[in-house]
Design a protein around this motif. Structure first.
Motif, mmCIF file in Angstrom:
data_model
loop_
_atom_site.group_PDB
_atom_site.id
_atom_site.type_symbol
_atom_site.label_atom_id
_atom_site.label_comp_id
_atom_site.label_asym_id
_atom_site.label_seq_id
_atom_site.Cartn_x
_atom_site.Cartn_y
_atom_site.Cartn_z
ATOM 1 N N LYS A 1 -39.177 -29.977 -5.665
ATOM 2 C CA LYS A 1 -39.962 -30.973 -5.436
ATOM 3 C C LYS A 1 -41.281 -30.406 -5.459
ATOM 4 C CE LYS A 1 -36.825 -31.883 -1.202
ATOM 5 N NZ LYS A 1 -36.593 -31.728 0.215
ATOM 6 N N GLY A 2 -41.606 -29.354 -5.853
ATOM 7 C CA GLY A 2 -42.973 -29.193 -5.868
ATOM 8 C C GLY A 2 -43.322 -28.344 -4.936
ATOM 9 N N GLU A 3 -42.659 -27.799 -4.034
ATOM 10 C CA GLU A 3 -43.185 -27.557 -2.483
ATOM 11 C C GLU A 3 -42.714 -26.001 -2.419
ATOM 12 O OE1 GLU A 3 -42.487 -28.895 2.134
ATOM 13 O OE2 GLU A 3 -40.771 -29.299 0.516
ATOM 14 N N ILE A 4 -43.719 -25.281 -1.815
ATOM 15 C CA ILE A 4 -43.328 -23.985 -1.585
ATOM 16 C C ILE A 4 -42.532 -23.957 -0.532
ATOM 17 C CG2 ILE A 4 -44.641 -21.840 -0.167
ATOM 18 C CD1 ILE A 4 -47.436 -22.839 -1.506
ATOM 19 N N GLY A 5 -41.387 -23.192 -0.581
ATOM 20 C CA GLY A 5 -40.329 -23.626 0.197
ATOM 21 C C GLY A 5 -40.017 -22.361 1.234
ATOM 22 N N ILE A 6 -40.894 -21.296 1.467
ATOM 23 C CA ILE A 6 -40.639 -20.263 2.181
ATOM 24 C C ILE A 6 -40.860 -20.637 3.554
ATOM 25 C CG2 ILE A 6 -41.621 -17.950 2.836
ATOM 26 C CD1 ILE A 6 -42.092 -17.355 -0.062
ATOM 27 N N LYS A 7 -40.009 -20.275 4.526
ATOM 28 C CA LYS A 7 -40.045 -20.706 5.885
ATOM 29 C C LYS A 7 -40.912 -19.721 6.620
ATOM 30 C CE LYS A 7 -37.699 -24.260 4.918
ATOM 31 N NZ LYS A 7 -38.400 -25.302 4.197
ATOM 32 N N ASP A 8 -40.881 -18.547 6.303
ATOM 33 C CA ASP A 8 -41.721 -17.451 6.823
ATOM 34 C C ASP A 8 -42.998 -17.783 6.837
ATOM 35 O OD1 ASP A 8 -41.630 -14.656 8.209
ATOM 36 O OD2 ASP A 8 -42.915 -14.524 6.539
ATOM 37 N N GLU A 9 -43.577 -17.822 7.996
ATOM 38 C CA GLU A 9 -45.153 -18.348 7.954
ATOM 39 C C GLU A 9 -46.153 -17.326 7.300
ATOM 40 O OE1 GLU A 9 -48.571 -19.517 11.138
ATOM 41 O OE2 GLU A 9 -46.348 -19.571 11.728
ATOM 42 N N GLU A 10 -45.904 -16.201 7.501
ATOM 43 C CA GLU A 10 -46.786 -15.103 6.691
ATOM 44 C C GLU A 10 -46.289 -15.105 5.367
ATOM 45 O OE1 GLU A 10 -47.581 -10.368 6.715
ATOM 46 O OE2 GLU A 10 -46.688 -11.193 8.401
ATOM 47 N N PHE B 1 -45.209 -17.760 3.537
ATOM 48 C CA PHE B 1 -45.838 -19.005 3.089
ATOM 49 C C PHE B 1 -47.244 -18.730 2.746
ATOM 50 C CE2 PHE B 1 -47.848 -22.747 4.156
ATOM 51 C CZ PHE B 1 -47.254 -23.732 3.179
ATOM 52 N N PHE B 2 -48.299 -18.552 3.727
ATOM 53 C CA PHE B 2 -49.238 -18.246 3.514
ATOM 54 C C PHE B 2 -49.880 -17.344 2.421
ATOM 55 C CE2 PHE B 2 -49.524 -20.614 7.515
ATOM 56 C CZ PHE B 2 -50.262 -21.503 7.174
ATOM 57 N N GLN C 1 -47.997 -16.743 -0.150
ATOM 58 C CA GLN C 1 -47.507 -17.454 -1.481
ATOM 59 C C GLN C 1 -48.761 -18.555 -1.952
ATOM 60 O OE1 GLN C 1 -43.903 -19.343 -1.766
ATOM 61 N NE2 GLN C 1 -44.086 -19.621 -4.204
ATOM 62 N N LYS C 2 -48.876 -19.150 -0.957
ATOM 63 C CA LYS C 2 -50.303 -20.219 -1.014
ATOM 64 C C LYS C 2 -51.457 -19.556 -1.595
ATOM 65 C CE LYS C 2 -52.278 -24.028 1.362
ATOM 66 N NZ LYS C 2 -52.297 -24.906 2.779
ATOM 67 N N SER C 3 -51.855 -18.531 -0.824
ATOM 68 C CA SER C 3 -53.013 -17.824 -1.157
ATOM 69 C C SER C 3 -52.765 -17.495 -2.574
ATOM 70 C CB SER C 3 -53.239 -16.702 -0.211
ATOM 71 O OG SER C 3 -54.396 -16.119 -0.658
ATOM 72 N N PHE C 4 -51.921 -16.726 -2.864
ATOM 73 C CA PHE C 4 -51.840 -16.227 -4.315
ATOM 74 C C PHE C 4 -51.983 -17.226 -5.398
ATOM 75 C CE2 PHE C 4 -49.086 -12.197 -3.538
ATOM 76 C CZ PHE C 4 -50.279 -11.540 -2.911
ATOM 77 N N LEU C 5 -51.264 -18.536 -5.410
ATOM 78 C CA LEU C 5 -51.363 -19.721 -5.982
ATOM 79 C C LEU C 5 -52.636 -20.158 -6.352
ATOM 80 C CD1 LEU C 5 -48.119 -21.247 -5.327
ATOM 81 C CD2 LEU C 5 -48.708 -20.127 -7.470
ATOM 82 N N GLN C 6 -53.378 -20.145 -5.131
ATOM 83 C CA GLN C 6 -54.603 -20.916 -5.244
ATOM 84 C C GLN C 6 -55.581 -19.696 -5.945
ATOM 85 O OE1 GLN C 6 -54.793 -21.452 -0.745
ATOM 86 N NE2 GLN C 6 -54.791 -23.677 -1.293
ATOM 87 N N LYS C 7 -55.424 -18.579 -5.806
ATOM 88 C CA LYS C 7 -56.177 -17.369 -6.356
ATOM 89 C C LYS C 7 -56.034 -17.560 -7.840
ATOM 90 C CE LYS C 7 -56.825 -14.265 -2.611
ATOM 91 N NZ LYS C 7 -56.344 -13.067 -2.068
ATOM 92 N N GLU C 8 -54.977 -18.107 -8.302
ATOM 93 C CA GLU C 8 -54.748 -18.197 -9.688
ATOM 94 C C GLU C 8 -55.291 -19.622 -10.316
ATOM 95 O OE1 GLU C 8 -50.576 -17.217 -10.660
ATOM 96 O OE2 GLU C 8 -50.929 -14.961 -10.047
ATOM 97 N N GLY C 9 -55.563 -20.520 -9.377
ATOM 98 C CA GLY C 9 -56.170 -21.594 -9.769
ATOM 99 C C GLY C 9 -55.261 -23.023 -9.731
ATOM 100 N N VAL C 10 -53.999 -22.609 -8.968
ATOM 101 C CA VAL C 10 -53.066 -23.680 -8.816
ATOM 102 C C VAL C 10 -53.501 -24.567 -7.483
ATOM 103 C CG1 VAL C 10 -50.684 -24.182 -8.207
ATOM 104 C CG2 VAL C 10 -51.402 -22.140 -9.560
ATOM 105 N N GLU C 11 -53.678 -25.772 -7.706
ATOM 106 C CA GLU C 11 -54.002 -26.673 -6.427
ATOM 107 C C GLU C 11 -53.036 -26.855 -5.680
ATOM 108 O OE1 GLU C 11 -56.242 -30.168 -7.706
ATOM 109 O OE2 GLU C 11 -56.826 -28.860 -9.632
ATOM 110 N N VAL C 12 -53.026 -26.582 -4.276
ATOM 111 C CA VAL C 12 -52.030 -26.929 -3.356
ATOM 112 C C VAL C 12 -52.434 -28.161 -2.504
ATOM 113 C CG1 VAL C 12 -50.498 -25.870 -1.366
ATOM 114 C CG2 VAL C 12 -51.170 -24.632 -3.429
#
Length: 103
Positions: free
Chosen positions: A61-70, A72-73, A75-86
């Motif tokens: 679905k294009g979603e970060i699917g990790i349920k563990d809160e830490e 999840f954040f 993964q989201k942070s790593f992607l954003q640092k690489e220029g991927v918009e979330v």
């Protein structure tokens, strides 16, 4: 003979910075179209050993699917640092950021 796991690891390692692939996409390219859960297992158990860019793998679905809160954040942070918009808290535009090795 190369195993499914070997092929999956090579595919995951090939995902460039700022791009993503889905679990199912990797499974299909590695030779098991219904093996998305196996990709989850590989990422969970082998990311550190093989230095896999685990954060570049998301669900269909294009979603970060990790349920563990830490995690999840992280993964989201790593992607954003690489220029991927979330957007909408956890979604990535697959049309824009999906990596297709055949291209």
């Amino acid at each position: 003979m190369e195993t499914f796991t070997d092929r999956a690891i090579a595919i995951i390692k090939s995902i460039p910075e700022g791009r993503v692939m889905t679990y199912g996409q990797i499974a299909k390219l590695a030779g098991s179209p219904r093996g998305a859960r196996q990709i989850v297992r590989i990422l969970h158990s082998m990311s550190k050993k093989h230095r896999l860019p685990w954060h570049r793998v998301i669900n269909s679905k294009g979603e970060i699917g990790i349920k563990d809160e830490e995690a999840f954040f992280t993964q989201k942070s790593f992607l954003q640092k690489e220029g991927v918009e979330v957007y909408n808290h956890s979604f990535v535009n697959l049309e824009k950021y999906r990596f297709n090795p055949a291209d």
